[in-house]
Design an enzyme around this catalytic site. Sequence first.
Site, PDB file in Angstrom:
ATOM      1  N   LYS A   1     -84.548 -22.330 -59.075  1.00 25.05           N
ATOM      2  CA  LYS A   1     -83.586 -22.952 -59.965  1.00 25.05           C
ATOM      3  C   LYS A   1     -84.099 -24.215 -60.834  1.00 25.05           C
ATOM      4  O   LYS A   1     -84.766 -24.834 -60.521  1.00 25.05           O
ATOM      5  CB  LYS A   1     -82.563 -23.563 -59.268  1.00 25.05           C
ATOM      6  CG  LYS A   1     -81.453 -24.353 -60.020  1.00 25.05           C
ATOM      7  CD  LYS A   1     -80.228 -24.453 -59.275  1.00 25.05           C
ATOM      8  CE  LYS A   1     -80.104 -25.948 -58.429  1.00 25.05           C
ATOM      9  NZ  LYS A   1     -78.839 -26.317 -58.417  1.00 25.05           N
TER      10      LYS A   1
HETATM   11  C1  R5P Z   1     -79.374 -30.750 -57.615  1.00 21.48           C
HETATM   12  O1  R5P Z   1     -80.434 -30.928 -57.149  1.00 21.48           O
HETATM   13  C2  R5P Z   1     -78.332 -29.877 -57.030  1.00 21.48           C
HETATM   14  O2  R5P Z   1     -78.899 -28.852 -56.259  1.00 21.48           O
HETATM   15  C3  R5P Z   1     -77.213 -29.267 -57.696  1.00 21.48           C
HETATM   16  O3  R5P Z   1     -76.791 -28.029 -57.211  1.00 21.48           O
HETATM   17  C4  R5P Z   1     -77.490 -28.741 -59.161  1.00 21.48           C
HETATM   18  O4  R5P Z   1     -77.852 -29.720 -59.912  1.00 21.48           O
HETATM   19  C5  R5P Z   1     -76.677 -27.751 -59.921  1.00 21.48           C
HETATM   20  O5  R5P Z   1     -75.481 -28.322 -60.300  1.00 21.48           O
HETATM   21  P1  R5P Z   1     -75.282 -28.896 -61.980  1.00 21.48           P
HETATM   22  O6  R5P Z   1     -74.773 -27.541 -62.511  1.00 21.48           O
HETATM   23  O7  R5P Z   1     -73.734 -29.632 -61.405  1.00 21.48           O
HETATM   24  O8  R5P Z   1     -76.362 -29.384 -62.301  1.00 21.48           O
END
Ligand code: R5P
Length: 262
Positions: free
Chosen positions: A174
């Site tokens: 991710k």
């Molecule tokens: C960050 O390390 C977290 O794992 C969140 O899940 C990630 O940032 C995704 O969320 P957002 O779309 O709010 O950035």
Amino acid sequence: MDWGLKNRISRIIKPHDNKTVMLAIDHGYFLGPTEKLENPRKTVQQLEKFCDSIMLTRGILRTSVNAKFITPIVLRISGGSSIISNDLSNEKITTSIKESIRLNASAVAMSIFVGAKYEHNSLINLGNIVNEAEEYGMPVLAVTAVGKELEKRDARYLSLSCRIAAEFGAHIVKTYYCDNFEKVVNSCSIPIIIAGGPKINEQKALQLTYDAINAGASGVDMGRNIWQSDHPIEMIKAVRSIVHGNKSANEAYKNFKLAIQD
Ligand code: R5P
């Protein structure tokens, strides 16, 4: 690839189009009661039917999710620093693979911090967790964390992080969308999904989703741009229509606007 591993990945990245909509609600592990995620039970009840999987910690899974829940779970297993600490990169593995199996997770997720003070520890954590997880056919999602250093969000930095995650054996990575995102995708041998990042307006968030998919991302792991919207259900449906429905950003936004008028 081992059958169990392949099967678990198929629960997350849907085989009919090799795409995924993952809903991220793990923010509390370092941010505490994040705005509009104060009651994760409500968020899960509202949005679970529109996502392919949900990413969260074991504490929120146990306390806020019904055990009859059938949406696949991506369990965050790293942590150890809060938003008020000096260095967010100082993470360790906080939840074991045994516990992840007990909780029937379909994948585990942990952060790596390339270029940060604790880079080495986070990468060794990743290597060790891949060794352990693969024994049980458990996929590992590596989260390329950027933290406060937003200026590093360019294709050069994110390619470096994603490629290292792939080299260490992660099964999915991710990251964040950036200009020249094709470079990130093309130099990484595993599926890439994008976080949404801090809340922006819905039109921009849908454009970001479209641009990422168009550049080769396998989907999203999105949080704040969904549940911090005043219209979270309509927003996740719009994101889904781009990821799985081949809608353009404009079509998705038009449908979002129509839906919120009803
Ligand atoms: C960050 O390390 C977290 O794992 C969140 O899940 C990630 O940032 C995704 O969320 P957002 O779309 O709010 O950035």
